[in-house]
Design an enzyme around this catalytic site. Structure first.
Site, PDB file in Angstrom:
ATOM      1  N   ARG A 296       1.197  -1.212   0.412  1.00 55.52           N
ATOM      2  CA  ARG A 296      -0.209  -0.114   0.495  1.00 55.52           C
ATOM      3  C   ARG A 296       1.013   0.956  -0.010  1.00 55.52           C
ATOM      4  O   ARG A 296       0.896   2.021  -0.752  1.00 55.52           O
ATOM      5  CB  ARG A 296      -0.633   0.103   1.005  1.00 55.52           C
ATOM      6  CG  ARG A 296      -2.516  -1.239   1.098  1.00 55.52           C
ATOM      7  CD  ARG A 296      -3.387  -1.204   2.162  1.00 55.52           C
ATOM      8  NE  ARG A 296      -4.315  -1.930   2.019  1.00 55.52           N
ATOM      9  CZ  ARG A 296      -5.177  -2.065   2.617  1.00 55.52           C
ATOM     10  NH1 ARG A 296      -4.737  -2.024   4.212  1.00 55.52           N
ATOM     11  NH2 ARG A 296      -6.494  -2.902   1.875  1.00 55.52           N
ATOM     12  N   TYR A 440      -6.016  -1.001  -7.073  1.00 53.85           N
ATOM     13  CA  TYR A 440      -4.801  -2.368  -6.565  1.00 53.85           C
ATOM     14  C   TYR A 440      -4.737  -2.510  -5.344  1.00 53.85           C
ATOM     15  O   TYR A 440      -4.418  -0.721  -4.710  1.00 53.85           O
ATOM     16  CB  TYR A 440      -3.999  -3.285  -7.341  1.00 53.85           C
ATOM     17  CG  TYR A 440      -3.374  -2.288  -8.380  1.00 53.85           C
ATOM     18  CD1 TYR A 440      -2.745  -1.469  -7.276  1.00 53.85           C
ATOM     19  CD2 TYR A 440      -2.617  -2.810  -8.956  1.00 53.85           C
ATOM     20  CE1 TYR A 440      -1.560  -0.766  -7.831  1.00 53.85           C
ATOM     21  CE2 TYR A 440      -1.348  -2.076  -9.453  1.00 53.85           C
ATOM     22  CZ  TYR A 440      -0.731  -1.281  -9.071  1.00 53.85           C
ATOM     23  OH  TYR A 440       0.402  -0.689  -9.399  1.00 53.85           O
ATOM     24  N   GLU A 441      -4.669  -2.996  -3.974  1.00 55.81           N
ATOM     25  CA  GLU A 441      -3.961  -4.027  -3.159  1.00 55.81           C
ATOM     26  C   GLU A 441      -5.299  -2.487  -2.438  1.00 55.81           C
ATOM     27  O   GLU A 441      -4.902  -1.693  -0.527  1.00 55.81           O
ATOM     28  CB  GLU A 441      -2.864  -2.823  -2.796  1.00 55.81           C
ATOM     29  CG  GLU A 441      -1.675  -2.763  -3.897  1.00 55.81           C
ATOM     30  CD  GLU A 441      -1.489  -4.665  -4.491  1.00 55.81           C
ATOM     31  OE1 GLU A 441      -1.728  -5.124  -3.077  1.00 55.81           O
ATOM     32  OE2 GLU A 441      -0.498  -5.004  -4.701  1.00 55.81           O
ATOM     33  N   GLY A 442      -6.298  -3.418  -2.532  1.00 59.08           N
ATOM     34  CA  GLY A 442      -7.282  -2.806  -1.796  1.00 59.08           C
ATOM     35  C   GLY A 442      -8.105  -1.066  -2.783  1.00 59.08           C
ATOM     36  O   GLY A 442      -7.125  -0.091  -2.507  1.00 59.08           O
ATOM     37  N   GLN A 447      -9.330   1.496   1.608  1.00 61.17           N
ATOM     38  CA  GLN A 447      -8.588   2.509   2.593  1.00 61.17           C
ATOM     39  C   GLN A 447      -8.781   3.519   2.983  1.00 61.17           C
ATOM     40  O   GLN A 447      -8.821   3.407   4.305  1.00 61.17           O
ATOM     41  CB  GLN A 447      -7.696   3.546   1.195  1.00 61.17           C
ATOM     42  CG  GLN A 447      -6.731   2.491   1.199  1.00 61.17           C
ATOM     43  CD  GLN A 447      -6.170   1.418   1.056  1.00 61.17           C
ATOM     44  OE1 GLN A 447      -5.762   1.580   1.939  1.00 61.17           O
ATOM     45  NE2 GLN A 447      -5.763   0.494   0.229  1.00 61.17           N
TER      46      GLN A 447
END
Lengths: 601, 601
Positions: A296, A440-442, A447
């Site tokens: 992140r 991406y990555e959440g 977030q």
């Protein structure tokens, strides 16, 4: 053709003057980070990124990756040779632990490298990009044997790592994972399932690829509590580290995407592939979060990266392109038109980009220092505080950083007018590439919920209170210094909005958690503004001292003060409207009947 | 695969209930627009757009157009057949004047058609899209012979029209045009030069293409005052309208673009091509603005269009995709996860889209009515007022409409998570296609300057004062009605911010015009919020009456009230922060030395 100059001066300013990295010489690994070494690492990263990686950026976009019938994947022309140079120059080992072959330098420098690489070539940067996180997960939770077998080769980039979480039916909600891991007699597991959206899942850069895969063991709860993490190498590894047989894992296809064409985004098919449990069974989620948190931060940097290169090219265009006259009269009467840099609306977009990119650079480098401090600070209290602040800042860097980074890339494309829409100028690639970072990555919605639903409440709110205290201290100290006082006042206004929004959540989220969910995105943006504002106040303080001291380089330091003022003028007011949106609560957001969303005919 | 359902119910609601088109039966051409006819035209447009045009949208993106060595251009598979259907069904003639073969229906209906066509297939819509504007320019300034020769065939879409303004060195600043037109003995001109970014400059849809070209005649001032407008047909036209020889104009190449791949964006080479002056020499700019104003309204609609289709598909996805649980507890305990529509942040994005698209639809249809009234209203005063309001709203529709439309398309892509980034889902095409609308027909920065630099000052501010008065009246009348009062209060706050910003410009732009330039973008957005707010108040009033009257369709009308509330909660606060940004003035925007923009190393 776009170009890229690594902003080495700015990185050195932040690392040496704002963060005072050389002042941390008492920490292990930091003693060697002298001002000269810092300069030479930053200059070296910058040269490598702009000279070797950037020329391949458009090539990667146009060619993309190619999957062959046997499931192998070829990266775009030049990527393999550039990667070999990257490894040979030792860039991959920069801030990795010395006991596994790393150079043990501060993460602050490793993050500078990450920025420059991502800016020069986002798709290229994604190949080594997830390996650090995978190594961290193995080092934190793996067995000694796993550490010895995988970590040195991954740190040396002999092998690269991947993260395998997503499945067709399962994105954010990892409890929905269907991939199964059956224990085998030899202590390994047979892993079976389909993973999608696997960045760098298959490629020709390294001899082996180490997949870290989330799967469920037999009888495990059918929820996120039942998830375990496995190492599944593409080629099986013999105990001496030599490569054995091909494992039963294959790239089934490559996705066709909006951007990051140079990276291979793979559907990965695991067909009874041999895997080894990392850490404890059913504790996969926490191991995964070690990878994820590193990823992140990296994605936050990607948000800055595409904004930075888009900004640089927009500046060059705005100085070169002539169209119309300054509103105050011809700036260059000898020519038929003035450079478009004279137009206030063009300057507004460029100043906005500058205020964001330089603020974000300071913010991610502070976060990098917090990574270092969370591991290496002298006392447990200091380590805990660093870890707490890092946890709080991570969703802000990722979520706010990439939302605003995309915005800036779009604005920089706008500076080019029609030419911004044409592929050969390269601006539209920056926009397409930067778009993924919000997802991406959440996703950034995730977030926002991580920030508001988890991080604010963490340790009874100790993290956010510490953040507020840091801001209060900085404001109080700046108010005593004449040129900084108006900047401090502005930051104080933004901070006041954040405190009020925090209070509103405390008073209204218990009664109805949707009040938190409906405002989380806005809160994340308020905190992004306050965080960047804190960075601008710190930078302005250093710049102001340097100007008073007559150190030279006045153009650079004066620009910091001007840009700080721009930030306070044009970013801070949004904190107020965001707070007012939060305070309207969830009612209008949640009231509509489901059927009323559909198009009526 | 994405899908499209034309929002016919909403269009009918606005046309019949909000604008009360049937109530204008006294205007020429309006007498035939009975409620039944309105319904049948809207339904017919909707069917044609969704059934014929939409299935070609992804095809067009993937195939793009092909230029052959002889300079001819083939459109994507299916475009020609669909275009033939479009012509046969008579859609192109809908709101064109009857004396040249049009059906003479209100522009309100023509604009509904334009929305549905653009939404179903942006690239397709651009082929006929500029023809109306070209016809308007010919009808307003051309000779009787030109009108007779070109207008009927263009109205019938037998031939399509183009706008040729931009050159490599010349975008916004038309004074920089280099294309030359030399008078010939036969009264024609020989046109020579290169035009770029010519939408639909060459294609296989029609036998002829009528280019309207800006060029300079010998001895004309080398500025925008020296520009003339010429008709340059691709194939020369005999006096009887039959086609003669090929003219010396050719498509030199097609641009590779971020989106709108299905439209042929051409470099056009004029090599002594035969052209005919339209209107007076050196009065080309005003003729061009007739085309341009029509085009700008069309582009505003395109901003709505891509947001609308992105919204529809995001709603379908959010109802289908299951991930996680509602914050208030499982909404569907029988399944392993809830549809993501339960998540407040997903709803926030969808409500935001709904508040924008429905508000914009009302706004552009009001503008369409103003187009009609500006030509057909009974008294010169009414015609002038309509024209004045239309002039004021045009940059708002184009500039705010496409900025926010792109934003919404990006948010709708976000609802899809990783799948939004994958080409097959179609969401990323909507984002790429919608991006052009912020750029072409005058970038949104130019729209902001048109609004603030020209339109506000127009007739001593009479236009903006009339707009304020309209808002004041609407607010006053709504305040008397119980469920509408809070909506009216909110709109009044936004209006107050706009009035204050207007006042600030009046007090500060004379001393330094950069104060206007540095705030113009923000002002345009404030006015966008107020304009949409006005539409929401009107729609809420109608919905509230319908609910009281018990007319049925309660879900539809209740959704209008809920969405109006959402708009007031979540759009209005931005008016305040935008005003505060304006009031910081130009100083921080303009202060940076030019060199300080460049990257320091």
């Amino acid at each position: 053709m776009p170009s890229y100059t690594a902003p080495t001066r700015d990185a050195k300013f932040i690392v040496k003057e704002v963060l005072d990295l050389p002042g941390y010489g008492n920490l292990p690994g930091f003693e060697s980070a002298t001002p000269d070494l810092i300069d030479s690492v930053i200059d070296g990263c910058g040269r490598f990124a702009s000279e070797v990686l950037h020329p391949l950026n458009q090539v990667g976009d146009r060619e993309g990756c190619t999957r062959h019938p046997d499931g192998s994947v070829t990266t775009p022309t030049g990527f393999k040779a550039a990667f070999d140079q990257y490894v040979e120059a030792g860039w991959s080992t920069l801030s990795q632990p010395t006991e596994f072959g790393g150079q043990g330098m501060p993460h602050v420098l490793g993050f500078v490298l990450e920025e420059f690489v991502s800016t020069a070539n986002h798709s290229f940067g994604m190949y080594p990009g997830l390996t650090n996180g995978a190594v961290s997960a193995i080092l934190a939770t793996g067995s000694d044997e796993q550490k010895a077998l995988y970590a040195p080769r991954m740190i040396a980039s002999e092998w690269l790592g991947t993260m395998n979480l997503t499945e067709p039916q399962c994105g954010t909600d990892l409890g929905l994972i269907r991939t199964r891991a059956e224990p085998q007699a030899d202590g390994s597991y047979a892993v079976t399932g389909t993973k999608i959206f696997i960045s760098a899942g298959e490629h020709d850069l390294t001899d082996n690829i180490v997949h870290l895969v989330l799967a469920k063991t037999p009888g495990a709860p059918d929820s996120s509590k039942g998830i375990s993490l496995f190492i599944v190498p593409k080629i099986l590894v013999n105990p001496d580290g030599s490569l054995g047989e091909r494992n039963a894992v294959q790239c089934g296809s490559l996705e066709h995407k909006m951007g990051i064409h140079g990276n291979a985004t793979c559907v990965m098919n695991y067909d009874g592939a041999k895997g080894w449990l990392v850490g404890e069974e059913m504790k996969g989620l926490s191991a995964m979060f070690i990878m994820m948190n590193a990823a992140r931060l990296g994605v936050g940097i990607q948000g800055l990266a595409q904004a930075e290169i888009a900004y640089q090219n927009a500046v060059a265009y705005a100085r070169d392109r002539r169209q119309g006259r300054a509103l105050t009269g011809p700036a260059d009467p000898s020519a038929k038109a003035d450079p478009i840099l004279v137009h206030p609306d063009v300057r507004r977009m460029l100043m906005d980009a500058k205020a964001y990119t330089e603020g974000m650079r300071a913010l991610y480098l502070w976060a990098a220092l917090l990574v270092d401090l969370s591991h290496k600070a002298a006392t447990p209290e200091e380590r805990e505080e660093a870890d707490m602040l890092l946890g709080l800042l991570t969703p802000v860097l990722k979520g706010y950083g990439t939302d605003k980074g995309f915005d800036v890339a779009v604005n920089m494309q706008q500076v080019f007018g029609g030419h911004g829409y044409i592929a050969e100028w390269g601006m539209e690639q920056f926009v397409r590439d930067s778009r993924i970072a919000m997802i991406y990555e959440g996703t950034n919605g995730i977030q926002a919920m991580d920030l508001c639903g988890r991080k604010l409440a963490m340790k009874g709110g100790a993290g956010i209170q510490r953040f507020f205290a840091l801001c209060d201290e900085e404001i109080a100290s700046a108010r005593a210094q004449d040129p900084l006082a108006p900047l401090a006042d502005a930051l104080d206004r933004a901070l006041g909005e954040q405190k009020a929004a925090t209070m509103w959540f405390m008073q209204n989220a218990m009664a109805n958690p949707n009040n938190l969910g409906a405002g989380a995105h806005h809160y994340m943006h308020i905190m992004g503004i306050v965080s960047l504002g804190l960075m601008w106040l710190r930078m302005a303080k250093v710049a102001s001292s340097a100007l008073s001291a007559g150190d030279g380089d006045d153009t650079f330091y004066q620009a910091k003060l001007t840009t700080a003022r721009y930030f306070m003028d044009r970013f801070v007011p949004d904190a107020g409207s965001l707070r007012r949106k939060i305070e309207t609560g969830a009612e209008a957001v949640m009231a509509l009947e489901e059927d009323a969303f559909a198009t009526a005919v």
